[in-house]
Write an enzyme that holds these catalytic residues in place. Sequence first.
Site, PDB file in Angstrom:
ATOM      1  N   ASP A  12      -0.440  -4.777  -4.060  1.00 27.19           N
ATOM      2  CA  ASP A  12      -0.953  -4.372  -2.754  1.00 27.19           C
ATOM      3  C   ASP A  12      -2.308  -5.039  -2.555  1.00 27.19           C
ATOM      4  O   ASP A  12      -2.892  -5.587  -3.500  1.00 27.19           O
ATOM      5  CB  ASP A  12      -1.096  -2.851  -2.687  1.00 27.19           C
ATOM      6  CG  ASP A  12      -1.596  -2.379  -1.331  1.00 27.19           C
ATOM      7  OD1 ASP A  12      -1.002  -2.787  -0.316  1.00 27.19           O
ATOM      8  OD2 ASP A  12      -2.587  -1.628  -1.280  1.00 27.19           O
ATOM      9  N   SER A  13      -2.813  -4.947  -1.330  1.00 30.02           N
ATOM     10  CA  SER A  13      -4.129  -5.508  -1.047  1.00 30.02           C
ATOM     11  C   SER A  13      -5.242  -4.713  -1.721  1.00 30.02           C
ATOM     12  O   SER A  13      -6.363  -5.206  -1.857  1.00 30.02           O
ATOM     13  CB  SER A  13      -4.364  -5.538   0.461  1.00 30.02           C
ATOM     14  OG  SER A  13      -4.328  -4.227   0.999  1.00 30.02           O
ATOM     15  N   CYS A  75       2.829  -3.516   0.170  1.00 30.10           N
ATOM     16  CA  CYS A  75       1.835  -3.829   1.195  1.00 30.10           C
ATOM     17  C   CYS A  75       2.613  -4.185   2.450  1.00 30.10           C
ATOM     18  O   CYS A  75       3.375  -5.149   2.456  1.00 30.10           O
ATOM     19  CB  CYS A  75       0.957  -4.999   0.752  1.00 30.10           C
ATOM     20  SG  CYS A  75      -0.181  -5.598   2.022  1.00 30.10           S
ATOM     21  N   GLU A 154     -10.273   2.835   1.112  1.00 29.73           N
ATOM     22  CA  GLU A 154     -10.828   2.075  -0.002  1.00 29.73           C
ATOM     23  C   GLU A 154     -12.196   2.610  -0.430  1.00 29.73           C
ATOM     24  O   GLU A 154     -12.564   2.528  -1.606  1.00 29.73           O
ATOM     25  CB  GLU A 154     -10.947   0.592   0.367  1.00 29.73           C
ATOM     26  CG  GLU A 154      -9.613  -0.132   0.502  1.00 29.73           C
ATOM     27  CD  GLU A 154      -8.970  -0.464  -0.839  1.00 29.73           C
ATOM     28  OE1 GLU A 154      -9.698  -0.592  -1.838  1.00 29.73           O
ATOM     29  OE2 GLU A 154      -7.732  -0.598  -0.888  1.00 29.73           O
ATOM     30  N   CYS A 186       1.461   1.569   6.505  1.00 26.85           N
ATOM     31  CA  CYS A 186       0.544   0.907   5.570  1.00 26.85           C
ATOM     32  C   CYS A 186       0.456   1.826   4.371  1.00 26.85           C
ATOM     33  O   CYS A 186       0.328   3.050   4.529  1.00 26.85           O
ATOM     34  CB  CYS A 186      -0.834   0.719   6.208  1.00 26.85           C
ATOM     35  SG  CYS A 186      -2.099   0.096   5.064  1.00 26.85           S
ATOM     36  N   THR A 187       0.539   1.279   3.185  1.00 28.48           N
ATOM     37  CA  THR A 187       0.613   2.141   1.998  1.00 28.48           C
ATOM     38  C   THR A 187      -0.692   2.884   1.717  1.00 28.48           C
ATOM     39  O   THR A 187      -0.709   3.807   0.902  1.00 28.48           O
ATOM     40  CB  THR A 187       1.034   1.326   0.753  1.00 28.48           C
ATOM     41  OG1 THR A 187       0.214   0.154   0.642  1.00 28.48           O
ATOM     42  CG2 THR A 187       2.496   0.924   0.847  1.00 28.48           C
ATOM     43  N   HIS A 188      -1.772   2.505   2.405  1.00 30.41           N
ATOM     44  CA  HIS A 188      -3.009   3.276   2.302  1.00 30.41           C
ATOM     45  C   HIS A 188      -2.904   4.609   3.053  1.00 30.41           C
ATOM     46  O   HIS A 188      -3.555   5.593   2.681  1.00 30.41           O
ATOM     47  CB  HIS A 188      -4.189   2.493   2.888  1.00 30.41           C
ATOM     48  CG  HIS A 188      -4.687   1.381   2.033  1.00 30.41           C
ATOM     49  ND1 HIS A 188      -3.981   0.210   1.847  1.00 30.41           N
ATOM     50  CD2 HIS A 188      -5.839   1.240   1.327  1.00 30.41           C
ATOM     51  CE1 HIS A 188      -4.685  -0.599   1.066  1.00 30.41           C
ATOM     52  NE2 HIS A 188      -5.802  -0.002   0.737  1.00 30.41           N
TER      53      HIS A 188
END
Length: 273
Positions: A12-13, A75, A154, A186-188
């Site tokens: 992922d990012s 991602c 993040e 979005c996986t976040h």
Amino acid sequence: MPNKTAPIGIFDSGVGGLTVFREIMHKLPDERIVYFGDTARVPYGNKSPETVARYAGQIVRFLESKRVKAIVVACNTASALAMEEIEARSAVPTLEVIKPGARSAARTTSNGRIGVIATEATIGSNIYANYIKTLGENLIVTGKACPLFVPLVEEGLLNDRVTDEVAKRYLTELIETDIDTLILGCTHYPLIRETIKRVMGEKVKLVNPAHETASELEKLLKANCLLNDEETSESESKYHFYVSDGAEKFKQFAASIIKYGILATKTINIEAY
């Protein structure tokens, strides 16, 4: 042909892919996993397709250096913009997160109105809307880019007034479209699920593609005779974490999300790949 005891690669990012990692860890407890978070170059959502494809190619090369047997692109932005690059470069089976989430949303909706929140790049690609239309021509899809969600996650601002305010600003117009299902594209975003749920209200069901992706991965491994059926020894570490920057910060965040104990994390120079 990869060995079935080889690890699964996930990337992922940044930290968002840990939501996918967590689902796979629970769904497939005997599998070894190598996770890479591109924390030096997060977010991907405001990058060009060419840049995301280049990043993805480097990460695939890194994961294959770890002899992974399959790669999960955890991602949505990379899934939307770089799957062609990833599949061309990868010598092992690959899986993205968009189609599993879209299929789940199509099954979940009652009124045919589905919302998608994601990065600017994912929304701009129209990949969710286009794919969902193939699942039902009467399905109506409304997308909304939420670019600030990734940096807020993040930074660890999961339960913060700033995140609440940003969520209200982003999501109000979606409420007005009468959607009954919302894809966390979005996986976040599952990491601020409670905030999103609070804003959207009880009538809107949230779809987390991570759960569906874990189920799809199990099918993929079985189809390729790669499902591990051997238990790891107690002394062996099944999970290995790598980042492109900020290993200690990532380690602390990962420990709070995965609840697995001490998670050793190494920093690598991803540009070398």
